[in-house]
Each structure stands twice: as C-alpha cells, then as structure tokens.
Design a protein around this motif. Structure first.
Motif, mmCIF file in Angstrom:
data_model
loop_
_atom_site.group_PDB
_atom_site.id
_atom_site.type_symbol
_atom_site.label_atom_id
_atom_site.label_comp_id
_atom_site.label_asym_id
_atom_site.label_seq_id
_atom_site.Cartn_x
_atom_site.Cartn_y
_atom_site.Cartn_z
ATOM 1 N N GLY A 144 50.475 -15.336 59.943
ATOM 2 C CA GLY A 144 49.535 -14.688 59.133
ATOM 3 C C GLY A 144 47.996 -15.409 59.436
ATOM 4 O O GLY A 144 47.067 -14.728 58.911
ATOM 5 N N ILE A 145 48.016 -16.450 60.315
ATOM 6 C CA ILE A 145 46.776 -16.865 60.745
ATOM 7 C C ILE A 145 46.663 -16.494 62.064
ATOM 8 O O ILE A 145 47.544 -16.703 63.019
ATOM 9 N N PRO A 146 45.388 -15.909 62.260
ATOM 10 C CA PRO A 146 45.176 -15.389 63.639
ATOM 11 C C PRO A 146 44.879 -16.478 64.750
ATOM 12 O O PRO A 146 44.326 -17.449 64.462
ATOM 13 N N VAL A 147 45.111 -16.018 65.977
ATOM 14 C CA VAL A 147 44.545 -17.068 66.832
ATOM 15 C C VAL A 147 43.400 -17.581 66.893
ATOM 16 O O VAL A 147 43.011 -18.635 67.495
ATOM 17 N N ASP A 167 46.214 -29.071 72.084
ATOM 18 C CA ASP A 167 47.310 -29.172 72.729
ATOM 19 C C ASP A 167 48.385 -28.111 72.157
ATOM 20 O O ASP A 167 48.945 -28.200 71.087
ATOM 21 N N VAL A 168 48.191 -26.933 72.892
ATOM 22 C CA VAL A 168 49.213 -25.752 72.200
ATOM 23 C C VAL A 168 49.808 -25.056 73.276
ATOM 24 O O VAL A 168 49.729 -25.454 74.362
ATOM 25 N N ASN A 169 50.837 -24.096 73.231
ATOM 26 C CA ASN A 169 51.441 -23.665 74.422
ATOM 27 C C ASN A 169 50.294 -22.602 75.125
ATOM 28 O O ASN A 169 49.392 -22.368 74.627
ATOM 29 N N ALA A 170 50.987 -22.346 76.127
ATOM 30 C CA ALA A 170 50.243 -21.513 77.297
ATOM 31 C C ALA A 170 49.536 -20.431 76.719
ATOM 32 O O ALA A 170 48.425 -19.935 77.124
ATOM 33 N N ASP A 171 50.376 -19.634 75.927
ATOM 34 C CA ASP A 171 49.812 -18.249 75.556
ATOM 35 C C ASP A 171 48.668 -18.492 74.699
ATOM 36 O O ASP A 171 47.645 -17.760 74.489
ATOM 37 N N ILE A 172 48.650 -19.287 73.685
ATOM 38 C CA ILE A 172 47.547 -19.581 73.045
ATOM 39 C C ILE A 172 46.438 -20.392 73.392
ATOM 40 O O ILE A 172 45.155 -19.830 73.499
ATOM 41 N N LEU A 173 46.755 -21.074 74.424
ATOM 42 C CA LEU A 173 45.456 -21.786 75.307
ATOM 43 C C LEU A 173 45.021 -20.803 75.964
ATOM 44 O O LEU A 173 43.640 -20.867 76.171
#
Length: 300
Positions: A144-147, A167-173
């Motif tokens: 529910g929370i947008p990137v 420090d987040v995964n590659a897709d979010i980064l």
C-alpha cells in the motif's frame, strides 16, 4: 558509553523475527524445536539493535501495529532505543528463520495493506527531526505504500543536511536513484550490483559512497577518492541474516569515530560479528573488537 552522533532508522516493513533452531529439518515431517528466539526485525530495526550495542544514539521510526507492533516496542524499550513510530491499525507481520544443520530457511510474511494516509503522517514526522546526523532507510515496503516514499523521505532529510544511507533491494534502488537527491552511502550485495550495473560498478550520480558487499570476499568501496578493497575475517558462520544491517551500523560507528577507513573496518567487523551469532541483528561487543583487528583496507 553512548556516542554523541544521533542516527535515525526508518523501517517501512518491520516484523517480529522468529528463529527456530532444530537438529534436522525436512519438509513434511514433525520437528521439535530446540531453541526459539523472537526479536524486533526488519532491516532498519536490525540496524537499530546493532547501532545501540555499538553505543550510538538511536531513534527508530516506521510503521508498527497490533500485538506484534506492541511487542516490538517493548523490546526496543528494554534496549533503550527511542521509539517514534507511526501506529497503524493492521498487525505487524512475522518472519520465520529455521536454522538446522548450518543452513537457514526463511519464511517471510507479506504485510497487510497500509493506507497511504499513514505515509503522509510519517513524512510529517520526518520533517520534525532537526538533530540527526545519519539516517538509515532500509528494507522492503509495506503493501500500500508507493516506492516514491523513499525519495520523499530523502528530500526532507537532504533539506536538513542529514547523511542518508539507503539499503534496499535492486528493484527499489533503481527507482530511488532516478530521483534528484543526495545519498551518503548505498550498499548493494554482489547480486544486486550485477542487476544495477552492466559491467564494473560505477558510483551513481548523487551517491557519495558506493559499497558492494561480496560476502566472504569482503567489501569494495567506490567514491571520489578511488576504489578500496576491504577484507573480512574468515570465521565460523552461524547465521548471516542481518549481517548486512549490522555492517551498516558498523559503518556509521566507524565513520563517526574516525572517517572512511575506520568506517570500512568497522563495517566488516560488525557484519562478521553478526554472522558468528545465531540471533539475527545482534553482535557481541567483544567479538566486534576482536574482529576489528583482523580487517584490512587497501586502495586498489
């Protein structure tokens, strides 16, 4: 003794981390659990726990709700970590780690959907922090929370000249790095770096320190001064879950005390100190100091 540097950790999808230790583990069989531990989990809270052990002054924020949220608050209160969470009406998730025979099997619950109105509450809370030196934003997003909230948070922290670590995964980064923001440090692992960069890692625009975690092969740091290779001590590993988070806490501790070289040494020592413990997001301070002596940093 608590260091004067103050850090803020932002955990957007926390959990109660449950560790089950068994002699054997086979799917479809009944197992008696030899040991159980429950800790405040989510990457940001792992950072909080280790930073607190290292003597940093920690405030933890993010979303918490329900009985699990209250349990996490009680654990943080016992540790003396300042709690400043947004209370949400849904119960915070569980994450299960089954340790058996030197291997770990993780079962990660998805969170319940958090209405966007609570994201706005968190952003207003972020705007109130005026005396923070470092902010760590790490881990996954609650449903529910947008990137876009990462960029929204970082811009507010940039306005206050706070050093931001992501420090987040590659897709979010990938999405975060599209924003016009300043980031003090990012820490992808080897697989995430391969997803982010076609060939050799290149420090992205707006990022001061790119650190790539290479597991047992150590760390590499890329910044305006060049490229640095960091060794990690080879120890008997019990649980690598949370080691990356411990290393982030170590980086801040070292940087606060003595700059980049000390930050990289502390980063490697803290990450390894977590790996030699069964409990996730925990280090023994004596292990940390002993491991610190075994880390080397060289410019490539």
């Amino acid at each position: 003794m608590t260091m004067t540097n103050k850090i803020l950790t932002v955990t957007l999808n926390p959990s109660v981390d449950i560790l089950y230790c068994t002699d054997t583990f086979e799917i479809g069989n009944v197992h008696r659990v030899a040991k159980v531990s429950k800790t405040a989990g989510g990457k940001g809270l792992n950072v909080s726990n280790v930073a607190d052990i290292l003597g940093l002054n920690v405030t933890a924020t993010g979303f918490l709700g329900g009985p699990n949220g209250e349990f996490i608050k009680s654990l943080l209160e016992e540790s003396g970590i300042t709690r400043d969470f947004v209370d949400v009406p849904m119960n915070t998730r569980n994450c299960i780690n089954i340790a058996s025979g030197g291997s770990h099997t993780e079962l990660l619950e998805e969170s319940d959907t958090v209405p966007f109105e609570y994201a706005e509450v968190l952003l207003r809370k972020i705007e109130q922090y005026d005396d923070i030196d470092f902010a760590v934003i790490s881990g996954s997003l609650a449903a529910g929370i947008p990137v876009s909230i990462y960029g929204d948070i970082i811009r507010r922290l940039n306005d206050k000249k706070i050093k931001v670590i992501v420090d987040v995964n590659a897709d979010i980064l990938k999405e975060v790095l599209k924003e016009d923001i300043e980031i003090f440090m990012i820490k992808p692992n080897r697989e995430e770096a391969a997803a982010l960069f076609r060939d050799e890692p290149v420090r992205p625009h707006g990022v001061e320190h790119l650190i790539v975690s290479l597991g047992a092969d150590g760390l590499e740091c890329f910044n305006s001064s060049g490229r640095f290779k960091v060794s990690v001590p080879q120890e008997e590993v019990k649980n690598t879950v949370g080691s990356g988070d411990a290393s982030v806490a170590g980086f801040i501790h070292g940087y606060s005390a003595g700059g980049l070289t000390q930050a990289l040494q502390s980063m490697a020592a803290a990450g390894t100190a977590n790996a030699v413990q069964e409990t996730t997001g925990y280090i023994d301070i004596n292990d940390y100091h002993n491991l610190l002596k075994k880390v080397s940093v060289r410019k490539v």
